[in-house]
Structures are given as C-alpha cells and as structure tokens.
Write an enzyme that holds these catalytic residues in place. Structure first.
Site, PDB file in Angstrom:
ATOM      1  N   ARG A 136      -2.823 -14.087  -2.086  1.00 51.61           N
ATOM      2  CA  ARG A 136      -2.955 -14.394  -0.654  1.00 51.61           C
ATOM      3  C   ARG A 136      -3.552 -15.790  -0.420  1.00 51.61           C
ATOM      4  NH1 ARG A 136      -0.834  -9.830   1.160  1.00 51.61           N
ATOM      5  NH2 ARG A 136      -1.584  -7.880   0.270  1.00 51.61           N
ATOM      6  N   ASP A 193      -6.760  -7.946   4.783  1.00 47.33           N
ATOM      7  CA  ASP A 193      -6.039  -8.841   3.868  1.00 47.33           C
ATOM      8  C   ASP A 193      -5.483 -10.076   4.569  1.00 47.33           C
ATOM      9  OD1 ASP A 193      -6.542  -7.153   1.744  1.00 47.33           O
ATOM     10  OD2 ASP A 193      -4.678  -6.036   1.994  1.00 47.33           O
ATOM     11  N   SER A 228       0.832  -1.211   0.000  1.00 46.90           N
ATOM     12  CA  SER A 228       0.000   0.000   0.000  1.00 46.90           C
ATOM     13  C   SER A 228       0.861   1.253   0.000  1.00 46.90           C
ATOM     14  CB  SER A 228      -0.880   0.032   1.252  1.00 46.90           C
ATOM     15  OG  SER A 228      -1.833  -0.983   1.200  1.00 46.90           O
ATOM     16  N   LYS A 242     -12.459  -9.358  -3.151  1.00 48.26           N
ATOM     17  CA  LYS A 242     -11.006  -9.147  -3.232  1.00 48.26           C
ATOM     18  C   LYS A 242     -10.489  -9.817  -4.509  1.00 48.26           C
ATOM     19  CE  LYS A 242     -10.592  -6.761   0.523  1.00 48.26           C
ATOM     20  NZ  LYS A 242     -10.255  -5.336   0.415  1.00 48.26           N
ATOM     21  N   GLN A 261      -9.242   2.191  -0.339  1.00 47.01           N
ATOM     22  CA  GLN A 261      -9.064   2.526  -1.761  1.00 47.01           C
ATOM     23  C   GLN A 261     -10.073   3.578  -2.196  1.00 47.01           C
ATOM     24  OE1 GLN A 261      -9.161  -1.235  -3.830  1.00 47.01           O
ATOM     25  NE2 GLN A 261      -7.134  -1.824  -3.094  1.00 47.01           N
ATOM     26  N   ARG A 282     -12.629 -14.651  -1.241  1.00 45.22           N
ATOM     27  CA  ARG A 282     -11.710 -15.299  -0.293  1.00 45.22           C
ATOM     28  C   ARG A 282     -12.411 -16.180   0.726  1.00 45.22           C
ATOM     29  NH1 ARG A 282      -7.218 -10.380   0.245  1.00 45.22           N
ATOM     30  NH2 ARG A 282      -6.105 -10.991  -1.650  1.00 45.22           N
ATOM     31  N   GLY A 341      -5.903  -3.958  -7.790  1.00 45.65           N
ATOM     32  CA  GLY A 341      -7.053  -3.112  -7.459  1.00 45.65           C
ATOM     33  C   GLY A 341      -6.621  -1.762  -6.914  1.00 45.65           C
TER      34      GLY A 341
END
Ligand code: S3P
Length: 438
Positions: free
Chosen positions: A398, A320, A23, A347, A170, A351, A95
């Site tokens: 991830r 995350d 980030s 995501k 975001q 997930r 993203g």
C-alpha cells in the site's frame, strides 16, 4: 527489487474493474476448505497473499483447483478434519492468512509452524496468541510474540468470551474461527465495529452465529462444533484496491473515471465518506448485492479537495486506506489532521513513518505525530516529485501504490524503490494504471 518511476499523468478516463476483495478471498478459501463438499469461488483475488492461504489449506488436506474459466473449485475436509501440515506454512507477507489460520488450527489437534517475510516477521502475533492460549492452544513464538512460531491446537478447545483490546477484524476472526471446532459457545465482544466479512460469510456457510448489541458494543456468539456446507461464493471488487484509483481520479485534473464492482460494506467504506466530506465527487451507480455484500460502480470526477480533521472513530472502516488518504490530503486546500492511528504502525510497515517520509521526499508538507499525520495541502498544485533517492516501500504494497498515485500528481515523477510487493494484493495494478491514463 524492481524500482519504477511514476510520472505525472494525463486525466484518468473510461472505466475499469479492480480485482476481488482480499479479505473476502482469504475467507472464501478457508471456509470452503472447512466445508463438506465442493465449493466454487468466482472473482477470487489471485494475489500472493491469497495464494499463501490456498497453499496452507492444501497442505492441511483441502483440494483447491483453478479452472480455465477463472472459477476456483475447493473440496473441503469438514470442520475438525484438517491434517497436520508436513512442512512449515510460509505466509509470505500476509498477516490475514497468518492470524486467521492460527485461529482455525487452535481448535484442531494438529501442530503447525508459521514463517513469513521480513515484514510479517516483525508484526505482533501476541494479540491472537493471547485469546487462542485461553482456548487451550500452545504456542512457541520468536521473541516478542513474532514469527517464526510453532503452535499446537487443542482438542477439544475451550470456549471463551473475549473482549477485543485492539480494533482488529483479524483478532475477532481468529477467535470466531477457533470457535468453529470448539464445543459450546465462543463469544467475541468488539467495542468498535471492524470489518464483518467473517460473520457474513460464516452464516452463509451455515454456521450458527448470533450478533447482539450490548451497551453499545457488538457481541458475536458462535456455536460449535459447526458444520459448514459447501457454497458458491462470488467475491466483489476490493474497495481497498479501488481506493488508489478513486484518489487518483479526484486529484488529477480532467479525470472522470468509473470503477466497476466495488464492495461498499459499511465496515469498509470509510474512505469514500471522508473523501466526500473533503469535497470529492464520488457517485454510486447500479447499487446491488453480490455474495452477501453491498456493491456499486463508482463514478469519480476530479474535485478540489479541502483539508479536514478526520474523526478517529472512522478509522476501523478505512484502516488500510490511510496511506492513500494522506496522498489526497497532500493535494487538498488547507490542513488535514488525522489522529488515533497507532495501529498503522504495526501494518505491513509503520505506515505513519513510511508515508511521512515518502510524501515529504516527494515535496508534500507533512508532520508526523505519535498517532497520526498533519498535512498541509498544495490546493491542487502538483507535488514536485522526487529528484535524488527513490522512496522506500518497506515491503508494503500500500505504500508502493500510494506513492505511485502521488507520482501521477507530481511534476517530475516519483521513483518507488520496489514495486514487487504490489503483487501481494493487486497483481494488475500497473496495467490498469497505464490503461486509465487518457
Ligand atoms: C483484515 C483486517 C485488517 C486489515 C487487513 C485485513 C482482515 O487488519 O488491515 O488488511 O481481512 O480481517 P487488522 O485486523 O489488523 O486491523
């Protein structure tokens, strides 16, 4: 599609250092490219996602170069100075690149087309299109507000006051970044705090930003048109990457591992708190500040974890990290219940479904609900591992790394169908993993 079998591991020992925060790396490149003068960035994450941001900023006029000593040199164009990119901006899997750049372009009088891979092309962009349209930008998106999309920024854009309807850093950042080149005051109100790297770093670059608490909500005001001044940025290690090693060391018997230089911004540190509540031994050493962010070295020792009910209020500060928390829960004693996690379905993959099916295939006891997973742990016993089909990562780094950790804590190993997405955020993951096993 390189598949890989992750075998049961020996204890993790010694020390290692994870790459720069994803980030913060995106923001360091974007803000340097918008500043006047020559900025430098050290510790930048050189993963595919961040390189997509670098390529886009170059396509809009910034000069971004890497020197032999690992430092990046960025010559910015100044807020308002971006050029129209000649070709579509390929965002790959990222993203963050897409949504933040949409914000920046929204108040520049240029057009841009965004494309991405199959995962990114399935993700919702309506959440940024809505506020940025209110500021005057125009969008032609694919059905359902998805990529590929074409946008035209507004000059001048119109300042707005916008209350986030999803807890998303975001979306918050997209609106604040649009506010940079917008005359007047643009305000974002966030009912639930999300990662605040944009606010911290924009202030460091000299933007006029005020933050106030209003009836338990955070209001962030940015004053345009802003002048950003070149800076020297040092990026701390990524807590979201450290997370895989933290969980691995906790669940593999005999482990005692130091992970150096981990960013511990309170808006990112939820996983450490939850793992400690579960009984995990995570010690902070050498606490310090790097680049305006709290950082420490973490000593993590194998611990018997206990299942807990995870408070949904903590979700934004570990959004995350749920995939790897689910792995920890699979090895804990008792049941772990998570809820309020609808956002995990949009995501890089869904997930909740991806982890429920991958962990079940590896022998864990997992039930999927509408907004979370309920996991009965093995009380420390190894998972059986996968025998027939490999688990599916759905282009999601991830999921791949979380299932790698599950493999380390398995009897027969876990086969992951595609490890290539790991390069989006953690290019040397496999190398560090090999080095950490005693
Ligand atoms: C990010 C915000 C989060 C996070 C993502 C990075 C950022 O996304 O999941 O990996 O850098 O602002 P949302 O804003 O969708 O929650």
């Amino acid at each position: 599609m390189p598949s890989h079998r992750f075998h049961g591991s020996k204890p993790l020992r010694g020390s290692l250092r994870v790459p720069g925060d994803k980030s913060i790396s995106h923001r360091a490149l974007m803000f340097s490219a918008l500043a006047v003068g020559q900025s430098t960035v050290s510790g930048l994450l050189e993963g595919e996602d961040v390189m997509a941001t670098a390529a886009a900023m170059r396509a809009m006029g910034a000069s971004i170069k890497h020197s032999d000593d690992g430092v990046w040199h960025i010559h910015g164009v100044g807020v308002g100075g971006l050029l129209e990119p000649a070709q579509a901006l390929d965002m790959g899997n990222s993203g963050t690149s897409t949504r933040l750049l949409m914000g920046i372009i929204a108040s520049h009088g240029i057009r841009a087309t965004f494309t991405g891979d199959a995962s990114l092309s399935g993700r919702p962009m309506g959440r940024v299109i809505d506020p940025l349209s209110m500021m005057g930008a125009n969008f032609e998106s694919s059905e359902g507000g998805k990529l590929p999309l074409m946008m035209r920024g507004a000059l001048p854009a119109v300042p707005i006051e916008y209350r986030l309807s999803v807890a998303s850093a975001q979306v918050k950042s997209a609106v604040l970044l649009a506010g940079l080149n917008t005359p007047g005051t643009t305000t974002v109100i966030e009912p639930v705090p999300t990662r605040d790297h944009t606010e911290r770093m924009l202030s460091g670059f000299g933007a006029k930003l005020e933050i106030e608490e209003l009836n338990g909500e955070r209001a962030i005001h940015i004053h345009g048109e802003a002048d950003l001044q070149a800076q020297h940025v040092t990026v701390p290690g990524d807590p979201s990457s450290a997370a895989f090693f933290i969980v691995a060391a906790l669940i593999i018997e005999g482990s005692d591992l130091v992970i150096e230089n981990v960013g511990l911004n309170p808006t990112r540190a939820g996983l450490v708190q939850v793992l400690r509540e579960m009984g995990g031994s995570i010690e902070e050493m050498n606490s310090r500040e790097i680049g305006g962010e709290p950082v420490a070295d973490l000593r993590v020792r194998h611990s018997q974890l206990n299942g807990i009910d995870v408070d949904p209020a903590i979700a934004p500060s570990m959004i995350d990290e749920f995939p790897v928390l689910f792995v920890a829960a699979s090895l804990a004693k008792g049941t772990t219940r998570t809820s309020g996690l609808e956002e995990l379905r949009v995501k890089e993959s869904d997930r909740l479904t991806a982890m429920a099916s991958a962990l079940s295939a590896a022998g864990a006891n997992v039930d999927e609900t509408e907004d979370g997973l309920v996991i009965k742990g093995t009380s420390g016993g190894r998972l059986l591992g996968t025998t027939s089909e490999p688990v599916t990562t759905h282009l999601d780094h991830r999921i791949a790394m979380s299932m790698a950790v599950a493999g380390l804590a398995s009897r027969d190993g876990v086969e992951v169908d595609d490890t290539s997405p790991i390069a989006t955020s953690f290019p040397n993951f496999m190398e560090l993993l090999e080095g950490a096993g005693e």
